[in-house]
Enzyme design. Structure first.
Site, PDB file in Angstrom:
ATOM      1  N   LYS A  47     116.930  34.113  71.517  1.00  0.00           N
ATOM      2  CA  LYS A  47     116.758  34.996  72.676  1.00  0.00           C
ATOM      3  C   LYS A  47     117.987  34.994  73.585  1.00  0.00           C
ATOM      4  O   LYS A  47     118.396  36.048  74.092  1.00  0.00           O
ATOM      5  CB  LYS A  47     115.519  34.563  73.462  1.00  0.00           C
ATOM      6  CG  LYS A  47     115.069  35.599  74.472  1.00  0.00           C
ATOM      7  CD  LYS A  47     113.721  35.216  75.077  1.00  0.00           C
ATOM      8  CE  LYS A  47     113.215  36.327  75.981  1.00  0.00           C
ATOM      9  NZ  LYS A  47     111.902  35.985  76.550  1.00  0.00           N
ATOM     10  N   GLU A  73     103.437  42.520  60.840  1.00  0.00           N
ATOM     11  CA  GLU A  73     104.826  42.389  60.393  1.00  0.00           C
ATOM     12  C   GLU A  73     104.956  42.431  58.870  1.00  0.00           C
ATOM     13  O   GLU A  73     105.973  42.877  58.335  1.00  0.00           O
ATOM     14  CB  GLU A  73     105.463  41.100  60.915  1.00  0.00           C
ATOM     15  CG  GLU A  73     105.680  41.081  62.422  1.00  0.00           C
ATOM     16  CD  GLU A  73     104.483  40.528  63.185  1.00  0.00           C
ATOM     17  OE1 GLU A  73     103.393  40.414  62.589  1.00  0.00           O
ATOM     18  OE2 GLU A  73     104.642  40.216  64.377  1.00  0.00           O
ATOM     19  N   PHE A 123     107.355  27.124  72.011  1.00  0.00           N
ATOM     20  CA  PHE A 123     106.320  28.114  71.738  1.00  0.00           C
ATOM     21  C   PHE A 123     106.866  29.186  70.797  1.00  0.00           C
ATOM     22  O   PHE A 123     107.960  29.699  70.996  1.00  0.00           O
ATOM     23  CB  PHE A 123     105.852  28.748  73.052  1.00  0.00           C
ATOM     24  CG  PHE A 123     104.832  29.833  72.838  1.00  0.00           C
ATOM     25  CD1 PHE A 123     103.580  29.538  72.302  1.00  0.00           C
ATOM     26  CD2 PHE A 123     105.123  31.152  73.137  1.00  0.00           C
ATOM     27  CE1 PHE A 123     102.651  30.537  72.084  1.00  0.00           C
ATOM     28  CE2 PHE A 123     104.186  32.163  72.923  1.00  0.00           C
ATOM     29  CZ  PHE A 123     102.944  31.847  72.394  1.00  0.00           C
ATOM     30  N   GLN A 124     106.096  29.509  69.776  1.00  0.00           N
ATOM     31  CA  GLN A 124     106.473  30.502  68.757  1.00  0.00           C
ATOM     32  C   GLN A 124     107.814  30.180  68.099  1.00  0.00           C
ATOM     33  O   GLN A 124     108.597  31.071  67.800  1.00  0.00           O
ATOM     34  CB  GLN A 124     106.461  31.923  69.345  1.00  0.00           C
ATOM     35  CG  GLN A 124     105.051  32.390  69.665  1.00  0.00           C
ATOM     36  CD  GLN A 124     104.934  33.882  69.885  1.00  0.00           C
ATOM     37  OE1 GLN A 124     105.854  34.540  70.364  1.00  0.00           O
ATOM     38  NE2 GLN A 124     103.774  34.434  69.533  1.00  0.00           N
ATOM     39  N   MET A 173      91.603  43.733  37.714  1.00  0.00           N
ATOM     40  CA  MET A 173      92.398  42.996  36.741  1.00  0.00           C
ATOM     41  C   MET A 173      91.920  41.551  36.617  1.00  0.00           C
ATOM     42  O   MET A 173      91.880  41.000  35.521  1.00  0.00           O
ATOM     43  CB  MET A 173      93.890  43.036  37.117  1.00  0.00           C
ATOM     44  CG  MET A 173      94.813  42.553  36.019  1.00  0.00           C
ATOM     45  SD  MET A 173      94.662  43.515  34.485  1.00  0.00           S
ATOM     46  CE  MET A 173      95.966  44.731  34.700  1.00  0.00           C
TER      47      MET A 173
END
Lengths: 581, 174
Positions: A179, A67, A129-130, A487
């Protein structure tokens, strides 16, 4: 700012009284807003959206492999086109993975709309959950964010989100979609008009201030125009170029402003700041009237503030009032859209008499040019960039990661076109380059896209090789491979007594060519300039697939000029020896 | 709320009209914590107009800092109006409930002080008095200072609420 053409309705409003699920409304609204591509990754909470996408053929969904890469790809897509980038991710880890990408877009003012799934409203707050409070997490890194709690508001929230992301100073907006909201039915209204009484950015500059600015510039002896990313975001490159050319005033651009003024023009002094050109930094130090155009006086631009452009009277045009007077005091603040303010100043200003100023600048340019070391048996990093610039004729879209290669790419590629330089300037996000290049290449199939990256940054999101191969994205990955975090190593050498703590990969890097092979794409390696030229020519001829190029470069080369941390612009150094002193 | 007071800077009262939702409120507080601005007190409550709320913020800072605060508040999408009441005639009130020990000096002396500040006695126990005082922040500060030596057991302050006076002439009817 008016709604960009790309956001103008593409369909006639529908009086469809039929009810749709939230997920269907989402897809319909995106299509109605002119969105053609979204970057996403499925998961439990957004399955209703993915189900709606299954039968949809108007909206292209690009399946990324992470993602974070999805947000960077949408970001690259936006920077290449000016259209808002759209991301779709699931709840919990899906959302948290987008955070770095959102913060990157926020710092560089890139319009993104990030759509995240959320657990059903009935269990929000129950550690389901999640579940993650993504609205809370992203509050400081979004321009605005929403949790949709009523499906009847879904469409208007989405329209607001796009309006806010793209108007005024652009930025990312997140919409969190529980959802149950995606499953519940509602009516698609198709009402296109968005009116947010509390959100009315100032577009037209204040006329007396514009007149004062014009007077100051006309009377200046040593004027300088300092152009930032705002000139790109505000699509004001034509206005800026005409104005600077007519008045014959020198122009320096920030890292984010590269391409807003063609570097082939005699007025261009290139980039300024920590790794800017000697002459741009000296012009900034010595100028008497400074016109800042969509720039924000970032610490990487100003160096030590009490040594920054002490003798200049400053004019600052910016659409975001909070950028004005934040770091540097300004005599003439002008809040407005640069695309409108610059022509307004142009109308009132006369070319100043500055031939002496030009003489001074020309002598600086002669005495302190940017140096490109070259050798037959090894590749100098600067040489690599110069060769890419030559082989692509300065016409490619260059996308970078962060570090030495980024600064060299900014210095040595000649940028003559806007939206052709894509880099994470504000946040400095390693891993940004490759996925952003995928987004840019998908947005602009007719242009060459070169991802100039380092062996460090590239390894942060190599999973996207699969995306590039799957969609046959013809991005040319050019790895400046010095087997270390260049760097970091440079700073350790210069400021930490060369104690290269955890910055050297050495032989622990993977074989990038084999890696390309494993993903089923072409990989080539070069260790000297002759090979490099052949590899680049072969790669640029491939138009229908990604190519990886591993260029082994001189390992201990440092990037100069450099304004050491805490020093003023005029205290910049041009070599290791000078730095030791 | 943080009570760190930067004495050399000026105290500012900002009245912020916003859309009534907690996300907006959190965004506004986030500006102070995220950008390191001072926040002395904050009140948040519904406005007369439905769906709107007013946030009254008292902060410390020099003019430049407060100007930045102002601009950042304006940048919050759901903020409709920010008014800095500092240099305007305004009506400002704060309420405090203070429980003072009467063990040292007895009730009458404390009640005399309360009277001087036009405070009300709202609870009496064997060893404490609870006082309710309203006024501008300076007055509440002053009363607390006077009561401290007697022993303040507990205290709750509301933070300032303020509005601009309609009439900006030289009238003070505090």
């Amino acid at each position: 700012m008016d709604v960009p053409a790309t956001l103008k309705p593409v369909e006639k409003p529908t009086s469809d009284a039929q009810s749709h699920s939230g997920a269907e409304i989402l897809i319909k609204t995106l299509a109605d807003l002119g969105v053609d591509t979204i970057f996403g990754y499925p998961g439990g909470a957004v399955l209703p959206v993915y189900d709606a996408l299954f039968d949809n053929h108007d909206l292209k969904h690009v399946l990324v492999r992470h993602e974070q890469a999805g947000t960077h790809a949408a970001d690259g897509y936006s920077r290449a086109t000016g259209k808002p980038g759209v991301v779709l991710a699931t709840s919990g880890p899906g959302g948290t993975n987008t955070v770095t990408g959102i913060a990157t877009a926020m710092m560089d003012s890139i319009p993104l709309v990030v759509l995240t799934g959320q657990v059903p409203t009935s269990v929000i707050g129950n550690d389901a959950f999640q579940e993650a409070d993504i609205v809370g997490i992203t509050r400081p890194i979004t321009k605005q964010n929403y949790l949709v709690r009523d499906v009847n508001n879904l469409e208007s929230v989405l329209r607001e989100a796009f309006h806010i992301a793209t108007n005024g100073r652009p930025g990312p907006v997140l919409v969190d979609l529980p959802k149950d909201m995606l499953n519940t039915k509602a009516r698609f209204k198709g009402t296109k008009h968005v009116d947010i009484p509390s959100f009315k950015p100032t577009i037209h500059g204040h006329q007396p201030q514009i007149a004062k600015a014009a007077r100051m510039l006309s009377e200046a002896k040593k004027p300088l125009i300092y152009v930032g990313g705002g000139a790109i975001l505000g699509e004001a490159w034509k206005e800026v170029t005409e104005f600077a050319e007519r008045l014959n005033i020198p122009v320096t651009t920030t890292l984010m402003g590269l391409g807003a003024f063609p570097e082939s023009k005699p007025q261009s002094l290139g980039m300024l700041g920590m790794h800017g050109t000697w002459y741009a930094n000296m012009a900034m130090t010595e100028c008497d009237v400074l016109l800042a155009v969509g720039a924000r006086f970032d610490d990487r631009v100003t160096g030590r503030l009490n040594g920054f452009s002490q003798n200049s009277r400053k004019i600052h045009i910016d659409i975001d009032p909070s950028c004005i007077g934040k770091n540097v005091d300004v005599e003439v603040p002008i809040v407005g859209d640069v695309k409108r303010v610059i022509p307004a100043i142009d109308k009132l200003a006369n070319p100043p008499e500055i031939s002496e100023w030009w003489d001074t600048i020309h002598s600086w340019q002669k005495e302190h040019p940017l140096v490109v070391p070259e050798a037959d048996d090894q590749i100098y990093p600067q040489h690599m960039i110069k060769m890419i610039s030559e082989i692509t004729d300065g016409n490619a879209i260059v996308v970078t990661d962060v570090g030495q290669h980024q600064m060299w790419a900014a210095q040595h590629y000649q940028y003559n076109h806007p939206r052709s330089w894509i880099t994470s300037g504000g946040l400095g996000t390693m891993g940004f380059g490759f996925p952003a290049a995928i987004g840019a290449a998908m947005a602009c199939p007719d242009r060459d896209v070169v991802c100039i990256t380092g062996d460090g940054g590239f390894q942060m999101l190599t999973c996207e090789l699969a995306t590039a191969v799957e969609y046959k994205v013809p991005v040319k990955i050019a790895i400046m491979n010095n087997a270390c975090l260049g760097m970091v190593r440079q700073w350790q050498q210069l400021f930490f007594d060369n104690r290269t703590s955890y910055s050297v990969f050495g032989s622990n890097n993977p074989d990038f060519v084999k890696m390309a092979d494993a993903y089923g794409m072409i990989g080539m390696r070069a260790t000297n300039p002759k090979e490099m030229k052949e590899v680049l020519q072969k790669a640029m001829a491939i138009k229908d697939a990604p190519v990886l190029m591993d260029f082994s470069v001189v390992k201990e080369e440092n990037c100069y000029p450099m304004v050491p941390s805490g020093a003023a612009l005029f205290e910049m150094v041009e070599s290791d020896e000078e730095c030791k002193r | 709320m943080s009570t760190t007071v930067m004495t050399k800077d000026y105290r500012h009262t900002l009245s912020v009209l916003v859309k009534h939702n907690l996300n907006t409120f959190s965004r506004i507080i986030g500006i102070f914590s995220g950008k390191g601005f001072e926040l002395e007190s904050v009140t948040f409550a519904s406005e007369a107009e439905p769906g709107m709320a007013r946030i009254t913020i008292t902060t410390y800072g020099d003019e430049k800092t407060v100007e930045q605060i102002n601009k950042h508040l304006h940048n919050v999408v759901d903020v409709l109006k920010v008014t800095d009441l500092t240099h305007k005639k305004c009506i400002e009130r704060e309420l405090a409930i203070i429980k003072v020990s009467t063990a040292k000096v007895g009730r009458p002396e404390i009640m005399l002080i309360a009277q001087a500040f036009k405070a009300k006695v709202i609870d009496i126990t064997t060893d404490k008095l609870a006082l309710e005082v309203t006024g501008n922040t300076d007055k509440v500060d002053a009363m607390i200072e006077v009561l401290k030596p007697y022993g303040i057991a507990e205290m709750s302050r509301s933070g300032s609420v303020a509005l601009k006076r309609e009439f900006q002439g030289a009238v003070n009817i505090n």
